[in-house]
Design a protein around this motif. Structure first.
Motif, short mmCIF file in Angstrom:
data_model
loop_
_atom_site.label_atom_id
_atom_site.label_comp_id
_atom_site.label_asym_id
_atom_site.label_seq_id
_atom_site.Cartn_x
_atom_site.Cartn_y
_atom_site.Cartn_z
N ARG A 167 -26.98 21.01 0.52
CA ARG A 167 -27.06 20.72 -0.91
C ARG A 167 -26.22 19.50 -1.29
NH1 ARG A 167 -26.95 26.83 -3.61
NH2 ARG A 167 -29.00 27.47 -2.80
N MET A 170 -28.28 16.55 -0.20
CA MET A 170 -29.45 16.34 -1.06
C MET A 170 -29.10 15.74 -2.41
SD MET A 170 -31.61 19.81 -0.19
CE MET A 170 -32.45 20.03 1.39
N LYS A 171 -27.85 15.91 -2.84
CA LYS A 171 -27.42 15.36 -4.12
C LYS A 171 -26.94 13.91 -4.03
CE LYS A 171 -26.04 19.72 -6.34
NZ LYS A 171 -24.89 20.51 -6.85
N GLU A 177 -33.76 13.35 -0.94
CA GLU A 177 -33.59 14.80 -0.95
C GLU A 177 -34.82 15.53 -0.43
OE1 GLU A 177 -32.98 16.43 -4.81
OE2 GLU A 177 -34.69 15.37 -5.71
N THR A 178 -35.97 14.86 -0.38
CA THR A 178 -37.19 15.49 0.11
C THR A 178 -37.36 15.36 1.61
OG1 THR A 178 -38.62 13.53 -0.14
CG2 THR A 178 -38.29 14.91 -2.08
N VAL A 180 -34.79 15.96 4.32
CA VAL A 180 -33.57 16.42 4.98
C VAL A 180 -33.96 17.47 6.02
CG1 VAL A 180 -31.37 17.62 4.69
CG2 VAL A 180 -32.12 15.93 2.99
N ARG A 201 -35.66 23.88 0.79
CA ARG A 201 -36.08 22.49 0.64
C ARG A 201 -35.95 21.71 1.95
NH1 ARG A 201 -32.49 20.29 -4.10
NH2 ARG A 201 -30.99 21.68 -3.06
#
Length: 321
Positions: A167, A170-171, A177-178, A180, A201
């Motif tokens: 997370r 992804m931030k 973030e799509t 990973v 995700r």
């Protein structure tokens, strides 16, 4: 071919020895809420190791129970052609080991992928264990907390660390973030699958002979040695007449990765040696067979818990294609 486990056709239908606890999903939803309420307090600083084509950083964050977690972070100077942000690969290491040398991350960096390699709390690297001890506590992590209850299980917190790192990554504004992905061998394989399940995700996951699956099967095969030997130690020291055996395995059932597998949304590649007596093939397939997303397993009939020739290359191609 000699067998140490079920025949291959039976492996593809084997789902494990114990049913999922009735409150399993509620247990992990509660754990994820604790993670959501944890302030990460991320710190990133330049590492003493640097390369000509990527920047290397030391990354720290605060995990559940206050443990300070470390990860190596390699950011290439340029993303892959046609991209404005970096795809990322998260790496998880084997039991009691650490995140390894910086140079082992550079093949992904050379392809334009950011790499994050986490030290598991209380093992061989720089991450702290829940008691604030830095460094290697070596063994006993599977059974730690089992006497107190499922909320106290050590690997519950480790699984949450993998999700928290994903997370955080992804931030990051520089990360796509799509895109990973996660990977690891043995304990790292188990953590790879747990991370992909608890953070759906995750785009792709490559797990080699995953640990932390189907504990009762390991026990019944008389393979509570090597990576799983602490289960035998537990009974010898704390329950020599097995009066609480059912309770013990019921507790471990909450950190059995196979029950998490239906949560995975990403694409999975797994590697398995059929001669593996450390993480028996049936325990690996117990996890694999519960994955419902796109998946494949690469079989090495004559190999055990060892280097699987060509597997690193397969994983690199799978994650970067």
């Amino acid at each position: 071919m000699p067998l140490i486990d079920l025949p291959l056709d039976k492996l593809y239908t084997y789902n494990g020895r114990m049913a999922k606890p009735n409150d399993f999903d509620a247990y992990w939803d509660r754990a994820l809420q604790e993670l959501q309420d944890t302030h990460s307090e991320v710190e990133i600083s330049k590492s003493s190791f640097q390369t000509s084509f990527a920047d290397c950083y030391d990354l720290y964050f605060t995990g559940v129970k206050g443990a300070r977690i470390y990860a190596k972070y390699v950011q290439p100077h340029h993303p892959p052609e046609g991209k404005d942000t970096f795809p990322a690969v998260l790496e998880f290491h084997g039991y009691s080991m650490n995140s390894g040398d910086w140079t082992s991350k550079l093949a992904y960096a050379a392809a334009g992928y950011a790499v994050f390699s986490m030290d598991v709390r209380g093992q061989g690297g720089k991450s702290e264990d829940p008691g604030g001890v830095q460094g290697n506590t070596l063994e006993g992590h599977i059974i730690r907390g089992a006497a107190e209850g499922e909320d106290s299980l050590f690997f519950r917190n480790v699984y949450l660390d993998t999700v928290q790192l994903a997370r955080i990554v992804m931030k990051m504004k520089e990360i796509d973030e799509t895109d990973v992905s996660v990977t690891g061998w043995s304990q790292g394989g188990g953590l790879t699958l747990a991370c992909a399940a608890l953070e759906p995700r995750v785009k792709k996951a490559a797990a080699v002979y995953p640990f932390l699956s189907d504990y009762l099967r390991v026990w019944e095969m008389d393979l509570a040695v090597d990576a799983y030997k602490e289960m035998r130690t537990h009974f010898r020291r704390h329950d020599p007449t097995h009066e609480r055996k059912e309770e013990f395995f019921a507790r471990l059932n909450y950190i059995d990765i196979r029950h998490l597998m239906p949560r995975i949304k990403g694409e999975i590649m797994m590697g398995t040696g059929l001669m593996d007596t450390v993480c028996p093939p049936s325990t690996q397939f117990a996890a694999y067979n519960n994955i419902t997303s796109k998946k494949e397993v690469v079989i090495y009939p004559d190999f055990a818990h060892e280097n699987l020739p060509g597997m690193h290359d397969r994983i690199w191609s799978f994650l970067t294609k």
